[in-house]
Write an enzyme that holds these catalytic residues in place. Structure first.
Site, PDB file in Angstrom:
ATOM      1  N   ASP A  89      31.085  59.660 126.718  1.00 63.81           N
ATOM      2  CA  ASP A  89      31.396  59.539 125.293  1.00 63.81           C
ATOM      3  C   ASP A  89      32.891  59.300 125.106  1.00 63.81           C
ATOM      4  O   ASP A  89      33.725  59.957 125.736  1.00 63.81           O
ATOM      5  CB  ASP A  89      30.994  60.846 124.596  1.00 63.81           C
ATOM      6  CG  ASP A  89      31.105  60.754 123.088  1.00 63.81           C
ATOM      7  OD1 ASP A  89      30.395  59.921 122.501  1.00 63.81           O
ATOM      8  OD2 ASP A  89      31.898  61.520 122.503  1.00 63.81           O
ATOM      9  N   GLU A 141      31.252  54.495 127.081  1.00 70.64           N
ATOM     10  CA  GLU A 141      31.262  54.131 125.674  1.00 70.64           C
ATOM     11  C   GLU A 141      32.727  53.917 125.328  1.00 70.64           C
ATOM     12  O   GLU A 141      33.457  54.863 125.050  1.00 70.64           O
ATOM     13  CB  GLU A 141      30.667  55.237 124.792  1.00 70.64           C
ATOM     14  CG  GLU A 141      30.506  54.769 123.365  1.00 70.64           C
ATOM     15  CD  GLU A 141      31.111  55.677 122.315  1.00 70.64           C
ATOM     16  OE1 GLU A 141      30.929  55.395 121.121  1.00 70.64           O
ATOM     17  OE2 GLU A 141      31.779  56.666 122.664  1.00 70.64           O
TER      18      GLU A 141
END
Ligand code: BGC
Length: 557
Positions: free
Chosen positions: A214, A277
């Site tokens: 993330d 990401e």
């Protein structure tokens, strides 16, 4: 239109070591947003047990792996991306045993499992942040500006809106690029590195096959935390390098993780991966995250953001392939996820375009991520009442921007997006629980209700309603994934553009030619072969193929 291949042959299996060509290079990976996938206990919130029970559906769909969004102990200030204990399962989602069971069941079905890791920030309930001494070393506290420190240390804005700083009772400020409940970690502190490596080993020991990292572009901030000097920073994410995102220093972290993943894989005879990401301004900067000694994959958000125009699609595809090829990595395509407007809605509210875009994506070389529900053609839910919304950006007055990038900027959005831009660009509308069966909510989502209300007209979109209907979007996905597996080299092999009329894309891949008509009307062209699969009925008369408007066709050549 689906036709059987005459000589199906299975794609070669990747070797089981941590090095060399691997399963992930052409894998189709299905994103399970756990809270909205399937609820086993009737509390209206999806859970790990519900997800495990539905794994046969994913096997049957034809994906290679699942990515599970965070199910860790969390106060849920940001859908679980605020982690209070990285080694515990939140009771909302089950137990560690449930996680273990899910991973084992997936492996029994030959599905790999990727889990999220959230290294840029923790929850403010994390024991490190709760401890006054530890927190000062492991997070980013700074004195304020102004006569009595009453002003934030710099002008950075939270991605969710408002200042990226919150003042403590002690009078100093801490940085949170997202919600105040998500304080940013201090990655200058070696203890933070050590802890995240230990967390990764914990989950690897439990059997996971990789991590979706993330905010992989966020851990390192520019020295001195300099002002940016202008507002509307959320609009700049992914458009330029900001002092808090895509700093060169993040790559040292990814290199260390690659060493860990390769070392672990080698020691255990497994291939375990990291997917970034990362919102980077160019395909070249994104490719830095997938250099041979960094992560394995990085989501291609420039493809996700491309307008439905042949020239734009072709140039983003070319730029992506060239950039990833320059570092020897595959491209990782994606059209929808839990942070952006579902692509049926984003592409002008057109299911025809969404189906065509998916077939295009699945014909491109590389890996692809699917977001739960896109295989049902689900639209964004755009009429959620304010009182049910949970996206923290909604409460912080964020603009029409997705959590991590410009994908849902409805003002600068290309054709079709502005008119149908989700619900002000906030993220609840793409997170509405899945409809599995039945005519009424919760459509088999679970024995209770659903944490966000499902539309009353989703009865025709359920898995049960679409199964066996050759014209359905679900069967289109099944057929495409089946063909993809059976055409050797389709995933990771070469691609060559072929001549095509204006508004149409054509390219060859091993075993097929793909045509995409981005125009709103039929286009005729010499039939390049026999139609294998099409997102809309294609006809061939006297050697002329008629491509319906907004369609994609795979031709056997
Ligand atoms: C996740 C979002 C989340 C944010 C903060 C994103 O990239 O995908 O859902 O809100 O990171 O963790």
């Amino acid at each position: 239109m689906t036709q059987e291949l005459t000589s199906p042959s299975p794609a070669p299996q990747a070797p089981g070591t941590g090095r060399g060509p691997g399963w992930w290079r052409d894998a189709v990976i299905y994103q399970v947003y756990v809270r909205s996938f399937a609820d086993s206990d009737g509390d209206g919130i999806g859970d790990l047990r519900g997800a495990r029970e539905r794994l046969p559906y994913l096997k049957d769909l034809g994906v290679d792996a699942v990515w599970l969004t965070p199910f860790y102990a969390s106060p849920q200030a940001d859908g679980g991306y605020d982690v209070a204990d990285y080694r515990a399962v939140d009771p909302l989602f089950g137990t560690l045993q449930d996680a273990d069971d899910l991973i084992r069941t997936a492996h029994d079905l030959d599905l790999r499992v990727i889990v999220d890791i959230v290294p840029n920030h923790t929850s403010d309930r994390h024991p490190w942040f709760q401890d006054p001494e530890l927190s000062r070393q492991r997070y980013l506290f700074r004195p304020g500006k102004g006569e009595s420190g009453e002003l934030p240390p710099n002008d950075w804005e939270s991605v969710f809106g408002g200042p990226a700083w919150t003042r403590t009772d002690r009078g100093d400020w801490y940085l949170h690029l997202f919600a105040p409940e998500q304080p940013d970690l201090n990655w200058d502190n070696p203890e933070v590195h050590t802890e995240f490596e230990a967390i990764m080993r914990f989950w690897l020991d439990l059997g996971v096959d990789g991590f979706r990292v993330d905010v992989a572009h966020g851990m390192i901030k520019a020295p001195g935390l300099p002002d940016i000097g202008h507002g509307a920073q959320a609009q700049l994410i992914g458009a330029q390098v900001l002092p808090f995102f895509d700093q060169d220093g993040v790559h040292a972290i990814h290199r260390a993780w690659r060493r860990l993943l390769d070392g672990y894989g080698d020691a255990h005879g497994r291939q375990v991966i990291g997917v970034a990401e990362a919102w980077a301004p160019t395909a070249e900067r994104l490719a830095l995250y997938v250099r041979p000694d960094e992560l394995h994959q990085a989501f291609n958000f420039q493809f996700l953001n491309a307008p439905w125009q042949s020239d734009a699609l072709r140039s983003v595809i070319d730029a992506s392939l060239a950039a990833t090829a320059s570092v020897g990595a595959p491209t990782t395509w994606v059209l929808s996820n839990h942070d952006v407007v579902r692509h049926t809605t984003r592409l002008g509210g057109s299911l025809a375009r969404a189906r065509a875009a998916t077939l295009l994506m699945l014909a491109l070389p590389g890996s692809a991520y699917l977001y739960q529900g896109e295989e049902l053609g689900l639209p964004e839910v755009t009429d959620l009442p304010d009182e049910v919304r949970q996206d923290p950006a909604f409460f912080r007055g964020g603009r029409a921007t997705g959590a991590a990038g410009p994908g849902t900027d409805t003002e600068s959005a290309p054709d079709g997006v502005a008119a149908a831009g989700g619900q002000d660009g906030f993220r609840d509308g793409c997170r509405v629980p899945l409809p599995w069966s039945g005519e009424l909510p919760p459509y088999g989502f679970g024995p209770g209700g659903s944490w966000l209300p499902q539309p009353a007209d989703w009865g025709g979109l359920t898995v049960a309603a679409q199964t066996g209907d050759a014209a359905s979007t679900l069967e289109l996905y099944r057929a495409a994934l089946d063909l993809r597996r059976r055409l050797p080299g389709l995933g990771d092999g070469p691609m060559t553009w072929a001549p095509a009329p204006d508004g149409v894309l054509a390219f060859t891949r091993p075993g097929l030619l793909c045509t995409v008509n981005t125009l709103g009307h039929d286009v005729g062209l010499p039939a390049p072969g026999t139609p294998l699969l099409s997102s809309a009925p294609v006809t061939v008369d006297d050697a002329t193929g008629r491509l319906p408007g907004d369609s994609c066709t795979w031709w056997a050549i």
